[in-house]
Design a protein around this motif. Structure first.
Motif, PDB file in Angstrom:
ATOM      1  N   PRO A 145       0.377   4.714  -5.858  1.00 40.26           N
ATOM      2  CA  PRO A 145       0.672   6.054  -5.392  1.00 40.26           C
ATOM      3  C   PRO A 145      -0.116   7.117  -6.078  1.00 40.26           C
ATOM      4  N   TYR A 146       0.008   7.007  -7.331  1.00 39.27           N
ATOM      5  CA  TYR A 146      -0.684   8.121  -8.387  1.00 39.27           C
ATOM      6  C   TYR A 146      -2.221   8.163  -8.184  1.00 39.27           C
ATOM      7  N   GLU A 204       1.624   1.338 -11.734  1.00 36.26           N
ATOM      8  CA  GLU A 204       2.042   0.000 -11.210  1.00 36.26           C
ATOM      9  C   GLU A 204       1.439  -0.263  -9.544  1.00 36.26           C
ATOM     10  N   ARG A 242      -3.477   7.625  -5.112  1.00 35.35           N
ATOM     11  CA  ARG A 242      -3.446   7.850  -3.768  1.00 35.35           C
ATOM     12  C   ARG A 242      -4.383   6.920  -3.192  1.00 35.35           C
ATOM     13  N   GLN A 264      -4.592   2.719  -1.370  1.00 31.00           N
ATOM     14  CA  GLN A 264      -4.057   1.577  -0.779  1.00 31.00           C
ATOM     15  C   GLN A 264      -4.970   0.758   0.169  1.00 31.00           C
ATOM     16  N   MET A 265      -4.940  -0.486  -0.095  1.00 34.27           N
ATOM     17  CA  MET A 265      -5.350  -1.111   0.781  1.00 34.27           C
ATOM     18  C   MET A 265      -4.935  -2.764   1.074  1.00 34.27           C
ATOM     19  N   ASN A 266      -4.650  -3.356   2.171  1.00 36.74           N
ATOM     20  CA  ASN A 266      -4.025  -4.424   2.395  1.00 36.74           C
ATOM     21  C   ASN A 266      -4.940  -5.757   1.683  1.00 36.74           C
ATOM     22  N   VAL A 312       2.159  -1.479  -6.504  1.00 39.07           N
ATOM     23  CA  VAL A 312       3.255  -1.849  -5.848  1.00 39.07           C
ATOM     24  C   VAL A 312       2.920  -2.629  -4.450  1.00 39.07           C
ATOM     25  N   CYS A 313       3.570  -3.749  -4.173  1.00 38.81           N
ATOM     26  CA  CYS A 313       3.207  -4.366  -2.785  1.00 38.81           C
ATOM     27  C   CYS A 313       3.737  -3.189  -1.561  1.00 38.81           C
ATOM     28  N   ASN A 314       3.146  -2.958  -0.695  1.00 32.76           N
ATOM     29  CA  ASN A 314       3.636  -2.131   0.419  1.00 32.76           C
ATOM     30  C   ASN A 314       3.203  -2.732   1.803  1.00 32.76           C
ATOM     31  N   LYS A 315       3.575  -4.043   1.874  1.00 32.51           N
ATOM     32  CA  LYS A 315       3.497  -4.772   3.303  1.00 32.51           C
ATOM     33  C   LYS A 315       4.436  -5.711   3.128  1.00 32.51           C
ATOM     34  N   MET A 366       7.737  -6.884  -6.092  1.00 34.37           N
ATOM     35  CA  MET A 366       6.507  -7.285  -6.339  1.00 34.37           C
ATOM     36  C   MET A 366       5.544  -6.157  -6.828  1.00 34.37           C
ATOM     37  N   LYS A 367       5.233  -6.063  -8.089  1.00 34.39           N
ATOM     38  CA  LYS A 367       4.588  -5.001  -8.776  1.00 34.39           C
ATOM     39  C   LYS A 367       3.751  -5.395  -9.861  1.00 34.39           C
ATOM     40  N   SER A 372       0.249  -5.607   0.137  1.00 36.47           N
ATOM     41  CA  SER A 372      -0.660  -4.195   0.165  1.00 36.47           C
ATOM     42  C   SER A 372      -0.739  -3.898  -1.272  1.00 36.47           C
ATOM     43  N   TYR A 413      -0.847  -1.027  -3.515  1.00 39.72           N
ATOM     44  CA  TYR A 413      -0.697   0.598  -3.328  1.00 39.72           C
ATOM     45  C   TYR A 413      -0.514   1.107  -4.714  1.00 39.72           C
TER      46      TYR A 413
END
Lengths: 341, 609
Positions: free
Chosen positions: A242-243, A281, A245, A247-249, A283-286, A295-296, A238, A240
């Motif tokens: 954060p700054y 960055e 806002r 995100q997408m898989n 970041v992987c979120n899944k 993983m970034k 995913s 992601y």
């Protein structure tokens, strides 16, 4: 150390056991019937409830205020303030409800604790009241949903035509990026062409792939829409930010996309956060396996002129790997034609 | 089977029949028992075993998160090769730990342990039946669960470790052993175990539904059933409709893993090799999984809400407020729970239009949930509240249900979910609303019905200590996670040392604090365990109706035998919530007391209840 832990455990067991026996014996001695309701325990529990509630609210308010900078991230995309606006509106609504309901519950527990001279009020239903607390939440929710959907359609809607297109490919455990180059068109890719060097499987028989370049870090311009074309090579990842806002898989076999307009450059963020090493960055979120947590990929937001300058300096992938390209054309041209059929 | 037949015969015969029905061997009484009460206890003990297991696993990974530098070599006799040479938990083991923690807690503790215990125990007792519709199927249900438990337990110790793709086991991660070693043998056993589990859940659920519909005693109309029974009924219906979908998802995954099909796999290059699978959809699995997964959340929470409704009414000495509204909201939640599943998938890459639809449906489900919460509070209002341990846990449940339910309004709104998806905010949300709340329902139920189960009382003082430590502890563990989530920290991260330069320091203290609270709270559960097991043998003898409750399970003997009532099953004459009725000199009128015996307290609308 182990001995100490062992002794502590043994002692606590003994305490629990003694508590058990003594209270049992005590209650037998006092000849209490098992459901003697009105005793000091009842008041103790009622009062502890109120103390717990008050203390918790104080701590929550203090922490939320004191640590705001720590948990609230600066916003670095155009839609971020809109998302946050809805977030904090929802927070206002939910926190009010939270406060009222919890206060009522623990207060009622204290106010109406058992008293044998009093009888509870037989109050099985009140249709008016029930309609009120069905309809009022429903109306509030309609408001939140309507607001949310309006923003959702905007953010997830089609990207502007002039968006900078960048392909992001996730694989265990890193990200790769590919820019379309001067022709502004990403060349074809096929997962069967992936190997150690050609990590996203670019198909060089497609002429629009010839000027594609793959930098080490992603650069994007401030103030311009950026469209990420997202792919995954092996498992779901995913993207992601954060700054931003955003995100997408990244799904193997199903390209996805997301777009946003950055509003702060990396340099500006370094100044704002006071951290000279700051970087955006991905970041992987899944959950994706062993090294999921590391993983970034660095994303550098620049002023538009810097970005254009950087882009013009980039060499295309085949320029950097001329041998690979020559071999590819020699070996694969007929194979690829069949692959793409 | 005989028992169910007799219940339709005239009462006199039943009486005679049951007097000579007590000869049972050890095996038929305690092991392959067909008695619903014994099966309930079997589920409870198994659930307790799994809860300890799940809690211990969570303590292990909380050590990794809270004390990342700790040397765990001292634990090596127990967890052996799960450690790296430096004495730290291996990253893949960490993933296995969270996966098994989730699987165990959601399915083995809060589905089987909770529904299995209380649906089995309370349905026949509260509706006035001799036993379940099919005692044999009920026994099979437990033993399929037992088998499933054994397979899952074995999977923890196989080479390569247990399943480690998260409890949601999204393919391709769960389909490809190359992706993570837990997707080898561990995942195979996980799938087999879940298939057995689903068989067990279906056998149980069908039995619960049949029993509630067919075996209610005379006078027990649907709208005279206690709310516990309504909750168990709807839970069972949800289970029957949703578990088969998980089975199909699991079967397709088994095909993809072992037989070369491509239901979920497409265009994959892994471990230096391009796989031949094409045309599958990884999103398909997510749809199938969450079609079960979301109703599953309600399968977990509804029985707890049912138990709470009963306990709050009894211990407030007051009728539950808005009985019918409670029933309708249970149904509303049940129906809506089937049409909200894709709110787990807002950013999975599915069409954003679907996201809009599911946002609307998701926020609608908040309405019946809100009604329930308000009704609980209205029940407390002007009550005469007795804080038994069960009542405390029920109030704790309502507190969690509100706190966790409200954060659902953030996550259910797709646009906010973009940023919060898969962060610690989600972890905080569901651990409070379905984890802690359901666990509190389980505790409340055990404290409340322990006298009926074992004929003895649990110790109250230990119950109070257990409650306060657990209640405060659970909030201390899960509330801080909201902040970590708002700050954008992803879940299922082994460590944050590599996470965004300069941000790792922000929550080191908080994470240590949370881990500390989690481990203390876990250890405090041993107070409960001691109280539970010791009271089975040494607790004070219970009276017949220790909580002065109205429902008819309290008209059975202190320890009901086979067939529950030695004589005829009582006839039900009124609804179960006649507490503190004006005019009556007692503050409760049990369900089997006819209106004709209480002229002083009758009301004009009594007949409609």
């Amino acid at each position: 150390m182990n001995l100490i832990i062992g002794i502590i455990l043994l002692l606590s067991l003994a305490v629990v056991f003694l508590l058990f026996r003594s209270t049992e014996i005590l209650s037998v001695a006092k000849k209490k019937i098992t459901h003697s309701f009105e005793d000091s325990n009842n008041s103790f529990n009622a009062i502890t409830g109120v103390i717990f509630m008050v203390t918790s609210f104080i701590v929550v308010f203090w922490y939320s205020y004191d640590q705001f900078e720590n948990y609230f991230l600066p916003m670095a995309s155009q839609h971020a303030p809109e998302v946050e606006m809805l977030f904090w509106a929802t927070m206002a609504v939910t926190f009010t409800v939270f406060l009222i309901t919890q206060v009522m519950m623990f207060y009622f527990g204290y106010r109406y604790r058992y008293n044998k001279n009093r009888k509870a009020y037989f109050y099985p239903e009140n249709h008016k009241l029930e309609i009120v607390w069905t309809v009022v939440p429903a109306i509030v929710l309609v408001g939140l949903v309507g607001w949310g959907l309006y923003k959702w359609n905007k953010i997830m809607g089609p990207p502007p035509r002039d968006a900078e297109i960048i392909e992001i490919v996730g694989y265990q455990f890193a990200w790769a990026s590919r820019y379309p180059g001067p022709d502004n068109e990403l060349g074809n890719a096929n997962y069967k062409l992936i190997d150690v060097e050609n990590i996203v499987g670019i198909d060089f028989t497609d002429t629009s792939s010839l000027d594609d370049f793959m930098p080490r870090e992603i650069h994007i311009p401030k103030g311009k829409p950026v469209l990420f074309k997202i792919k995954a090579r092996d498992v779901i990842h995913s993207v992601y930010l954060p700054y931003m806002r955003s995100q997408m898989n990244a799904v193997p076999g199903m390209p996805t996309q997301m777009w946003f307009i950055p509003t702060k450059t990396t340099a500006e963020m370094r100044e704002e956060t006071g951290n000279e090493n700051f970087n955006f960055e991905i970041v992987c979120n899944k959950i994706c396996g062993r090294a999921h947590f590391s993983m970034k990929h660095t994303v550098i937001v620049q002023e538009e002129w810097e970005y254009i300058k950087w882009k013009n300096e980039q060499k295309s992938w085949i320029e950097k790997n001329p041998d690979y390209y020559a071999n590819f054309i020699k070996n694969n041209s007929t194979d690829v034609a069949t692959l793409n059929d | 089977m005989e028992i169910t037949k007799t219940s339709t015969k005239p009462k006199v015969q039943e009486h005679d029949h049951h007097d000579d029905h007590h000869e049972q061997s050890f095996i038929t009484k305690y092991i392959f028992s067909e008695d619903h009460k014994m099966i309930a206890k079997q589920f409870l003990i198994s659930g307790i075993f799994w809860a300890i297991m799940g809690g211990a696993l969570s303590s292990l990974f909380r050590i990794q998160l809270g004390f990342p530098d700790m040397d765990l070599t001292a634990l090596s006799p127990i967890i052996g090769n799960w450690l790296t040479p430096q004495g730290k938990i291996d990253p893949e083991v960490y993933l296995a730990l969270i996966t098994m923690h989730g699987t165990i807690m959601v399915f083995f503790v809060l589905t089987a342990g909770l529904s299995g215990t209380f649906s089995n125990f309370l349905i026949p007792l509260q509706i006035g039946a001799r036993d379940m519709a099919s005692g044999f199927m009920n026994m099979l249900s437990y033993w399929f669960f037992f088998l499933s438990s054994i397979v899952m337990f074995i999977s923890i110790f196989v080479e390569g470790g247990p399943a480690s793709g998260g409890w949601t086991i999204y393919p391709p991660l769960s389909a490809l052993p190359q992706a993570v070693s837990g997707s080898g043998m561990g995942m195979t056993l996980w799938l087999i175990s879940m298939a057995l589990f689903i068989v067990s859940a279906l056998l149980g659920s069908l039995n619960y539904i049949t029993t509630v519909i067919n075996l209610r005693t005379e006078g027990m109309t649907f709208f005279r059933m206690p709310l516990t029974i309504w909750a168990f009924l709807v839970t069972a219906i949800l289970g029957v409709l949703s578990f088969p979908v998980l089975l199909s998802a699991a079967l397709l995954l088994i095909m993809d893993r072992s037989f070369g099909t491509s239901f979920y796999l497409s265009d994959i290059y892994i471990a230096g090799e391009a796989l031949s699978n094409q045309g599958g959809s990884a999103i398909l699995f997510q749809h199938l999984f969450w079609f079960l997964g979301h109703p599953e959340v309600y399968i977990v929470i509804l029985p707890s809400l049912g138990i709470t409704s009963e306990i709050i009414a009894t211990c407030s000495r007051k009728p539950i407020f808005g009985y019918r509204a409670m029933v309708y909201s249970i149904f509303g939640i049940g129906v809506l729970s089937f049409v909200v599943w894709a709110h787990h998938m807002f950013i999975s890459g599915m069409n954003p239009f679907l996201g809009s639809v599911f946002t609307i449906l998701t926020l609608i489900i908040a309405v019946p949930s809100a009604v329930k919460a308000f009704n609980y509070i209205a029940t407390l209002w002007r009550g005469n509240i007795v804080f038994t341990p069960a009542m405390l846990f029920s109030i704790g449940l309502v507190s969690f249900f509100i706190s966790g339910g409200l954060t659902g309004l953030f996550l259910g709104n797709s646009v906010i979910d973009i940023n919060l998806h898969d962060t610690y905010f989600v972890v905080a949300h569901f651990h409070i609303v379905m984890g802690s709340a359901s666990f509190f329902g389980l505790f409340a139920g055990v404290y409340h019905w322990f006298p009926k189960m074992y004929g003895r009382m649990m110790n109250r003082t230990l119950g109070y200590i257990h409650f306060w430590v657990t209640f405060i502890g659970a909030y201390l563990v899960f509330f801080p996670l909201h902040y970590i989530g708002i700050a954008g920290f992803p879940r299922r991260y082994y460590s944050f040392t590599n996470f965004e330069t300069g941000r790792i320091e922000s929550f080191i203290d908080l994470n240590t604090f949370v881990s500390f609270a989690a481990i203390i709270t876990f250890i405090a559960q041993f107070i409960f365990l001691f109280n539970f097991f010791y009271s089975i043998y040494r607790g004070r003898k219970a009276s017949k109706n220790p909580w002065n409750s109205n429902t008819i399970e309290w008209t059975t003997p202190v320890e009901p035998g086979h067939g529950n009532w030695p004589g005829a099953i009582p006839k039900v004459e009124r609804w179960p919530y006649d507490y503190s009725k004006p005019g009556s000199d007692k503050d409760f009128i049990p369900q089997n007391i006819p209106l004709s015996k209480t002229p002083e307290s009758n009301m004009p609308d009594d007949s409609s209840r």
